[in-house]
Write an enzyme that holds these catalytic residues in place. Structure first.
Site, PDB file in Angstrom:
ATOM      1  N   ASP A   1     -14.284   1.285   9.445  1.00 37.06           N
ATOM      2  CA  ASP A   1     -14.523   0.594   8.167  1.00 37.06           C
ATOM      3  C   ASP A   1     -14.439  -0.926   8.314  1.00 37.06           C
ATOM      4  O   ASP A   1     -13.779  -1.596   7.529  1.00 37.06           O
ATOM      5  CB  ASP A   1     -13.502   1.095   7.143  1.00 37.06           C
ATOM      6  CG  ASP A   1     -13.789   0.585   5.742  1.00 37.06           C
ATOM      7  OD1 ASP A   1     -14.976   0.471   5.395  1.00 37.06           O
ATOM      8  OD2 ASP A   1     -12.836   0.313   4.998  1.00 37.06           O
TER       9      ASP A   1
ATOM     10  N   GLU B   1      -6.919   5.639   2.214  1.00 35.31           N
ATOM     11  CA  GLU B   1      -6.193   4.608   2.968  1.00 35.31           C
ATOM     12  C   GLU B   1      -4.757   5.062   3.185  1.00 35.31           C
ATOM     13  O   GLU B   1      -4.118   5.592   2.275  1.00 35.31           O
ATOM     14  CB  GLU B   1      -6.230   3.274   2.223  1.00 35.31           C
ATOM     15  CG  GLU B   1      -7.609   2.645   2.198  1.00 35.31           C
ATOM     16  CD  GLU B   1      -7.573   1.204   1.725  1.00 35.31           C
ATOM     17  OE1 GLU B   1      -6.467   0.634   1.650  1.00 35.31           O
ATOM     18  OE2 GLU B   1      -8.646   0.659   1.441  1.00 35.31           O
TER      19      GLU B   1
ATOM     20  N   LYS C   1       0.861  -1.180   0.000  1.00 37.87           N
ATOM     21  CA  LYS C   1       0.000   0.000   0.000  1.00 37.87           C
ATOM     22  C   LYS C   1       0.900   1.235   0.000  1.00 37.87           C
ATOM     23  O   LYS C   1       1.689   1.436   0.927  1.00 37.87           O
ATOM     24  CB  LYS C   1      -0.918   0.016   1.229  1.00 37.87           C
ATOM     25  CG  LYS C   1      -2.003  -1.049   1.182  1.00 37.87           C
ATOM     26  CD  LYS C   1      -3.025  -0.858   2.273  1.00 37.87           C
ATOM     27  CE  LYS C   1      -4.137  -1.900   2.174  1.00 37.87           C
ATOM     28  NZ  LYS C   1      -5.180  -1.711   3.203  1.00 37.87           N
TER      29      LYS C   1
ATOM     30  N   GLN D   1       2.792  -6.116   3.281  1.00 40.40           N
ATOM     31  CA  GLN D   1       2.228  -7.132   4.173  1.00 40.40           C
ATOM     32  C   GLN D   1       2.219  -8.491   3.488  1.00 40.40           C
ATOM     33  O   GLN D   1       1.864  -8.599   2.303  1.00 40.40           O
ATOM     34  CB  GLN D   1       0.805  -6.740   4.551  1.00 40.40           C
ATOM     35  CG  GLN D   1       0.108  -7.684   5.519  1.00 40.40           C
ATOM     36  CD  GLN D   1      -1.259  -7.149   5.918  1.00 40.40           C
ATOM     37  OE1 GLN D   1      -2.048  -6.737   5.080  1.00 40.40           O
ATOM     38  NE2 GLN D   1      -1.528  -7.139   7.211  1.00 40.40           N
ATOM     39  N   VAL D   2       2.608  -9.524   4.234  1.00 43.10           N
ATOM     40  CA  VAL D   2       2.611 -10.859   3.655  1.00 43.10           C
ATOM     41  C   VAL D   2       1.184 -11.274   3.325  1.00 43.10           C
ATOM     42  O   VAL D   2       0.245 -11.002   4.080  1.00 43.10           O
ATOM     43  CB  VAL D   2       3.265 -11.871   4.622  1.00 43.10           C
ATOM     44  CG1 VAL D   2       2.437 -12.052   5.893  1.00 43.10           C
ATOM     45  CG2 VAL D   2       3.470 -13.217   3.932  1.00 43.10           C
ATOM     46  N   LEU D   3       1.010 -11.891   2.185  1.00 38.28           N
ATOM     47  CA  LEU D   3      -0.293 -12.425   1.786  1.00 38.28           C
ATOM     48  C   LEU D   3      -0.371 -13.894   2.190  1.00 38.28           C
ATOM     49  O   LEU D   3       0.484 -14.691   1.804  1.00 38.28           O
ATOM     50  CB  LEU D   3      -0.500 -12.284   0.288  1.00 38.28           C
ATOM     51  CG  LEU D   3      -0.942 -10.913  -0.240  1.00 38.28           C
ATOM     52  CD1 LEU D   3      -1.026 -10.927  -1.756  1.00 38.28           C
ATOM     53  CD2 LEU D   3      -2.272 -10.493   0.351  1.00 38.28           C
ATOM     54  N   LEU D   4      -1.376 -14.232   2.956  1.00 33.01           N
ATOM     55  CA  LEU D   4      -1.609 -15.628   3.318  1.00 33.01           C
ATOM     56  C   LEU D   4      -2.222 -16.357   2.114  1.00 33.01           C
ATOM     57  O   LEU D   4      -2.778 -15.726   1.218  1.00 33.01           O
ATOM     58  CB  LEU D   4      -2.533 -15.703   4.527  1.00 33.01           C
ATOM     59  CG  LEU D   4      -1.989 -15.055   5.810  1.00 33.01           C
ATOM     60  CD1 LEU D   4      -3.037 -15.097   6.915  1.00 33.01           C
ATOM     61  CD2 LEU D   4      -0.706 -15.733   6.265  1.00 33.01           C
TER      62      LEU D   4
END
Length: 568
Positions: free
Chosen positions: A451, A299, A278, A382-385
């Site tokens: 949110d 964001e 992001k 951020q790590v994506l699961l």
């Protein structure tokens, strides 16, 4: 003759005096004007105080890494209505009650249910009433934004979301509350000896058959630390290696995330990792404008970073690991971009490399992501699961979801009995999900996140799986406002985990803002993730949270509020 000379001398002296005065006035004017110009030049380098940066100009603001917070706004004061002494008393009361619970107190005796009362019958009555109300109204597709709501035709009959179902009686409330207590006790008894499951074990056989090479990667080693109770182990070597990988790993490919209202980029990293990037959008001291709705807020990458550190400090470990990263926008994104993403790149009038991407909000050239200065761009990564079909996720509509409309409110906003009318009557919440939602409510209140429309967990783990605290980019929008509506689930349901209270009390004694500030300073290369006002707000909000729990305990007693479901 002498008189003529005297007059002449007097005239000359007068003229000289006049010229001298005129010269001094002119010189003073020039000096004053020059000083004003110098002040204007100096003021250009002074950070604009929080809250006064216009929204549109904030997006195009120069990237600030070493921003200094201004003095705390003394006009805004929201007392927490609870003293430190009362917090200490609460801790003693709750600790003693917890010790009593370890002695196998019979929940059926502690929370008795009338033999003539039936949960199924109450549910049927409420459903029948809801069906009658539905038949009286014309159904309509739900509008998610103010813009889409405005497009509704004048002839359409809009259902009133503020109209609540027929509220349960006071008698039914007592019985229903006791029923939920007994259900949670049964849940604990059935699942307290459950084996902890990790993702690596769940994926092993399929990987061995289809992609055996992935079993020898650092990605697979990290998957061993992801289990049904947490998404990482903060003390493991795999966690530390992962953060280093996210921060320094070479970008193999950059693509856009398909869903979402704002631009997000997926990085393919070495050794099988995928990460969500992001980018920087607004300065650290930018505040969400009071007139902006939560669903149209920008964001912020620094909000994602701060939320992760707070989740770690609280001991939840439910935010997938992320860290701040500086990237080279040309080398790391443009040159590695997919064809679709690469088409959105351009050079701005300031000679910066920019891209706009594709999304619902802020994906045009006037709100593009640009390297500032030059090709430098910071963001959160951020790590994506694992995603389907490798792993199945469950998306749960939050029972306290906002209306996402500029002109309507959700039912819970006008119905103080919403927890009894909707949540307690839904047996999907007669387990750890109810208490996980309370944890999430406390977490969202501390970070100021409005949110939270859905809750997510990994369905492959089964029912005994913790919620995962995803998507916190719209948090930390304002430090001068505490959004008390975020605490509505806690205020209306008045149920809370013993273990979560213990965590909150521990960080309260140590100083939550101090712990968060140290974590950000020691764990991040990016500077000044949160301005001081946000740190002050977190401490204030923790006091407000304790005050809400205090009110619940005064109403329902400690054992009527605090639940020991076996979760540490």
């Amino acid at each position: 003759m002498r008189h003529i000379r005297l007059r002449l001398r007097t005239s000359i002296l007068f003229i000289l005096a006049t010229l001298t005065i005129f010269f001094l006035i002119t010189l003073n004017t020039l000096i004053w004007s020059t000083n004003e110009l110098e002040q204007v030049e100096e003021n250009r380098d002074i950070p604009i105080p929080p809250g006064v940066i216009p929204f549109w100009s904030a997006i195009n603001h120069q990237n600030i890494y070493d921003i200094h917070a201004t003095s705390v706004n003394t006009i805004f004061i929201r007392p927490s209505n609870i003293s430190q002494r009362r917090v200490e008393e609460l801790y003693e009361l709750i600790r003693n009650a917890k010790n009593d619970d370890t002695q196998s107190v019979d929940k059926e005796k502690l929370f008795p249910i009338d033999s003539t009362w039936s949960f199924d019958k109450l549910v049927e009555q409420q459903q029948a009433h809801d069906n009658d109300d539905t038949n009286k109204q014309t159904p309509e597709t739900h509008a998610d934004t103010a813009d889409s709501a405005a497009k509704t035709t004048k002839t359409t009959i809009r259902p009133d979301l503020t109209t609540s179902a027929k509220s349960v009686s006071e008698y039914d409330k007592i019985q229903l509350r006791n029923y939920v207590h007994q259900s949670l006790a049964k849940w604990k008894k059935e699942h307290q000896n459950d084996k902890i499951i990790n993702l690596a074990d769940l994926m092993h056989d399929e990987l061995l058959r289809d992609e055996p090479s992935r079993l020898n990667t650092t990605w697979y080693e990290f998957m061993k630390t992801v289990n049904n109770l947490r998404v990482y182990d903060p003390n493991s070597s795999e966690f530390k290696r992962l953060l280093n990988h996210l921060q320094n790993g070479e970008v193999i490919e950059a693509s856009e995330m398909s869903q979402g209202t704002q631009i997000k980029v997926i990085f393919d990293l070495p050794d099988g990792f995928e990460a969500l990037f992001k980018p920087y959008r607004v300065p650290r001291n930018y505040q969400t404008l009071p007139d902006h709705f939560y669903f149209s807020d920008i964001e912020r990458h620094h909000a994602e970073i701060a939320a992760f550190h707070l989740d770690k400090i609280l001991g939840f470990y439910r935010v997938p690991p992320l860290i701040g990263r500086l990237v080279h926008i040309t080398r790391d994104i443009h040159e590695k971009a997919t064809e679709e993403l690469a088409k959105t790149f351009f050079i701005s009038p300031a000679n910066n490399t920019c891209f706009r991407g594709h999304c619902s909000y802020y994906c045009d050239t006037s709100h593009a992501v640009c390297g500032k200065p030059g090709d430098r761009l910071e963001g959160s990564i951020q790590v994506l699961l694992p995603r389907p079909p490798e792993i199945e996720w469950k998306k749960i509509t939050h029972p306290y979801r906002r209306s996402y409309s500029a002109i309507r409110k959700a039912k819970w906003e006008s119905n103080e009995n919403h927890c009894y009318d909707e949540v307690f009557l839904n047996d999907d919440y007669h387990n750890r999900l109810l208490l996980d939602m309370m944890d999430l409510s406390a977490f969202d209140f501390l970070i100021g996140n409005m949110d939270r429309h859905h809750m997510m967990r990994i369905q492959t783990f089964g029912a005994n799986s913790a919620l995962i605290h995803l998507d916190n980019g719209r948090s930390f929008g304002r430090y001068d406002h505490d959004e008390l509506s975020i605490l509505t689930p806690i205020r209306q349901c008045c149920l809370f985990r013993y273990s979560t209270f213990a965590r909150l009390y521990r960080v309260y004694r140590q100083g939550l803002s101090t712990l968060l500030s140290r974590s950000l300073e020691n764990g991040e290369q990016l500077r000044k993730i949160l301005v001081d006002e946000h740190l002050t707000a977190i401490d204030r909000r923790l006091g407000i949270l304790f005050a809400h729990l205090d009110t619940c305990i005064k109403t329902y007693t400690v054992k009527g509020v605090m639940i020991d479901d076996g979760i540490d």
